[in-house]
Design an enzyme around this catalytic site. Structure first.
Site, short mmCIF file in Angstrom:
data_model
loop_
_atom_site.label_atom_id
_atom_site.label_comp_id
_atom_site.label_asym_id
_atom_site.label_seq_id
_atom_site.Cartn_x
_atom_site.Cartn_y
_atom_site.Cartn_z
N TYR A 285 0.83 -1.21 0.00
CA TYR A 285 0.00 0.00 0.00
C TYR A 285 0.87 1.26 0.00
O TYR A 285 1.73 1.44 0.87
CB TYR A 285 -0.91 -0.01 1.22
CG TYR A 285 -1.99 1.04 1.17
CD1 TYR A 285 -3.22 0.76 0.60
CD2 TYR A 285 -1.79 2.30 1.70
CE1 TYR A 285 -4.22 1.71 0.56
CE2 TYR A 285 -2.79 3.26 1.67
CZ TYR A 285 -4.00 2.96 1.09
OH TYR A 285 -4.99 3.91 1.06
N TYR A 335 -5.24 5.42 -7.62
CA TYR A 335 -5.46 5.28 -6.18
C TYR A 335 -6.93 4.98 -5.94
O TYR A 335 -7.77 5.87 -6.01
CB TYR A 335 -5.03 6.54 -5.43
CG TYR A 335 -5.19 6.41 -3.94
CD1 TYR A 335 -4.43 5.48 -3.22
CD2 TYR A 335 -6.11 7.17 -3.24
CE1 TYR A 335 -4.58 5.33 -1.85
CE2 TYR A 335 -6.28 7.03 -1.87
CZ TYR A 335 -5.50 6.11 -1.18
OH TYR A 335 -5.66 5.97 0.18
#
Ligand SMILES: [Zn+2]
Lengths: 380, 176
Positions: A285, A335
């Site tokens: 992440y 994203y």
């Protein structure tokens, strides 16, 4: 134990862009139906749903639109991007324990064209915002930049280390036609000259703002053998909320730099037959570049304080020690709260990535570090 | 109000709550966000209005805790007290915020924000803007040149009134 009892058999996604015309609900339906089609499973068979608490298309809306059957399990996980892998983990638990048989996890988000959450002044969540926002610490980038400077101070990490992260993600995006930054190479000069957002973080240390949606389908290992695609098994899964953790403003405990990754990792490896040394590729992440060194430490690829140095010598690139974010990640593909990292993990283990790691057999996927988090260890 | 029992030192806080004052101001002052206290945080802001930096502590086992919360994570007591601190600390880390920011913040940008660890208890850390001197609690947020900032620099709490009945601590650079 969850070990290999369930598998991801379908993945789907929309296009990623700064602006997509269709509403989030439509994008969610498109991604879910694409994932089911990829799996070769009729939407009427879906009986479990999982998403993020921040997801705005709810179960009722999604289920009736895709033509799902009776739903017997549904769950939501909080803390933004920290919940990505947990959606799949919850479906795996539901399927493994007989609460459901076909689970769909999804995330649809118009962050590129929509508002940035931090600009909302009416949502002044009293805790912990009263201790940060009145002092001008407004945005997630500010909150993480605070930890990043401390990390750089304690361990000698430099902007070049953060650049190594940004570059690896951008290089992979440049190989992935679906990535928002597909045709936009990044150079060290561009990085070093970029405008600041919150020092020590510059523009390229921050993820993209993207419109898009993704989904995946989870079934039992037995069922997976009859599906259209090669099964990608959920070998282990974990969530992590450490003792005395405070979210992205983790300033108020003995060791603010030991984040949720450490907690999730302990459980992930404890319930796995594999260790960090067995991981062929990792999808980590990356809302902000410093989360990568912090996660490399937390998940045990190196020791405490060694995450920055780990990025040296092309370690995160294809052919390096640990190729990461092989579709470009949140920094350069898109994203969407980390869900694209899950789908890319599946593609690596199917052998269909645009930046394929040769013979990849194991992939770590992580959710947001710096918030209560989750992780998946996938294998084929 | 969560102030129960008697604080170890000083008088218990009383009077109009800071929460009410913040509500009266609409949560904003000149485009800047005011602290929006919760029940547990209210005493902190009341003491700040008096120019005192106090932190919540367990009235049974003495453990200091921040941010304030209903129960002691060590002994699980719900009894608390608000202990004075020296208001002195050191910069633990800092950022310099640049746009995009909310308009009133962008006007002052780039501005530094620090996390300060208290000399009395280094695991109690407070976020705050900086000012060049204890004599300038109202200095603009960008008054301290970034070149003067370093991790470990000593600072002292000062208090700025942001709206009627609402004060926030800031950090003044001091000489070691
Ligand atoms: Zn106690």
């Amino acid at each position: 134990m969850l070990k290999d009892r369930t598998a991801i058999v379908g993945i789907g996604q929309t296009r990623f862009a700064k602006t997509l015309d269709e509403p989030e609900k439509t994008l969610a339906c498109r991604a879910v139906l694409a994932a089911l089609d990829d799996a070769g499973i009729d939407p009427a068979e879906v009986d479990a749903l999982a998403s993020y608490t921040m997801e705005e298309t709810d179960e009722v809306e999604l289920a009736k639109s895709i033509g799902a059957g009776d739903i017997t399990f549904f769950s939501r996980t909080g803390f933004g991007g920290g919940g990505s892998c947990a959606t799949v983990a919850h479906l795996a638990m539901a399927v493994a324990t007989g609460q459901a048989s076909v689970g769909v996890a999804w995330r649809s988000r118009k962050r590129g064209s929509g508002v940035r959450p931090w600009t909302n002044t009416s949502v002044q969540l009293p805790t912990p915002a009263q201790w940060t926002r009145p002092f001008g610490l407004l945005r997630p980038a500010d909150e993480i930049a605070m930890l990043a400077r401390r990390y750089m101070h304690e361990y000698g990490a430099t902007r070049d280390h953060l650049f190594n992260v940004a570059l690896a993600c951008r290089n992979r995006a440049n190989q992935n036609p679906a990535a928002v930054m597909y045709d936009r190479p990044l150079t060290r000069e561009m990085y070093m000259d970029a405008r600041w957002i919150s020092e020590p973080l510059c523009l390229y240390d921050n993820c993209l703002e993207t419109d898009g949606a993704l989904a995946c389908v989870v079934v039992s290992a037995e069922r997976a053998r009859d599906c259209r695609q090669r099964a990608v098994y959920i070998h282990s899964a974990a969530q992590g909320l450490p003792a005395q953790h405070h979210g992205m403003v983790n300033y108020w405990n003995d060791d603010p730099l030991t984040g949720p990754a450490w907690t999730a990792a302990r459980h992930l490896w404890k319930t796995a037959d594999l260790g960090p040394q067995d991981v062929d590729t990792a999808q980590i992440y990356d809302a902000f570049t410093p989360l990568i060194p912090l996660s490399l430490e937390g998940y045990g690829f190196c020791g405490r304080g060694e995450g920055a140095a780990y990025t040296e010598g092309g370690a995160l690139e294809l052919g390096g020690r640990l190729p990461i974010n092989t579709a470009g990640g949140g920094l350069s593909e898109g994203y969407v709260h980390g869900f694209n990292l899950i789908n890319e993990g599946v593609r690596q283990l199917r052998g269909s990535s645009t930046s394929q790691v040769p013979d990849a057999a194991t992939c770590l996927v992580t959710a947001g570090e710096g918030v209560p988090t989750s992780a998946l260890l996938l294998r084929n | 109000m969560s102030v129960t029992g008697t604080p170890a030192t000083g008088v218990p806080v009383t009077g109009t709550s800071v929460t009410e004052a913040v509500h009266a101001a609409g949560g904003m002052a000149g485009g800047l966000l005011l602290p929006w206290p919760d029940t547990d945080g209210e005493p902190f802001w009341q003491y700040a209005l008096r120019g005192e930096l106090r932190v919540q502590a367990c009235a049974d086992c003495g453990l200091r805790r921040f941010p304030p919360r209903p129960a002691c994570p060590r002994c699980h007591s719900f009894a608390d007290e608000w202990r004075p601190t020296s208001g002195r600390g050191r910069i633990w880390s800092f950022v310099v915020a640049h746009p995009p920011l909310l308009p009133a913040y962008a006007e002052q940008a780039p501005y530094p924000v620090a996390v300060v660890e208290l000399d009395d208890d280094p695991t109690i850390r407070l976020v705050g803007t900086l000012t060049p001197s204890v004599r300038r609690p109202d200095a603009p947020w960008n008054a301290v040149p970034v070149s003067r900032l370093r991790i470990g620099a000593p600072v002292q709490a000062v208090y700025q009134i942001l709206a009627p009945g609402v004060a926030v601590p800031r950090w003044a650079l001091t000489t070691p």
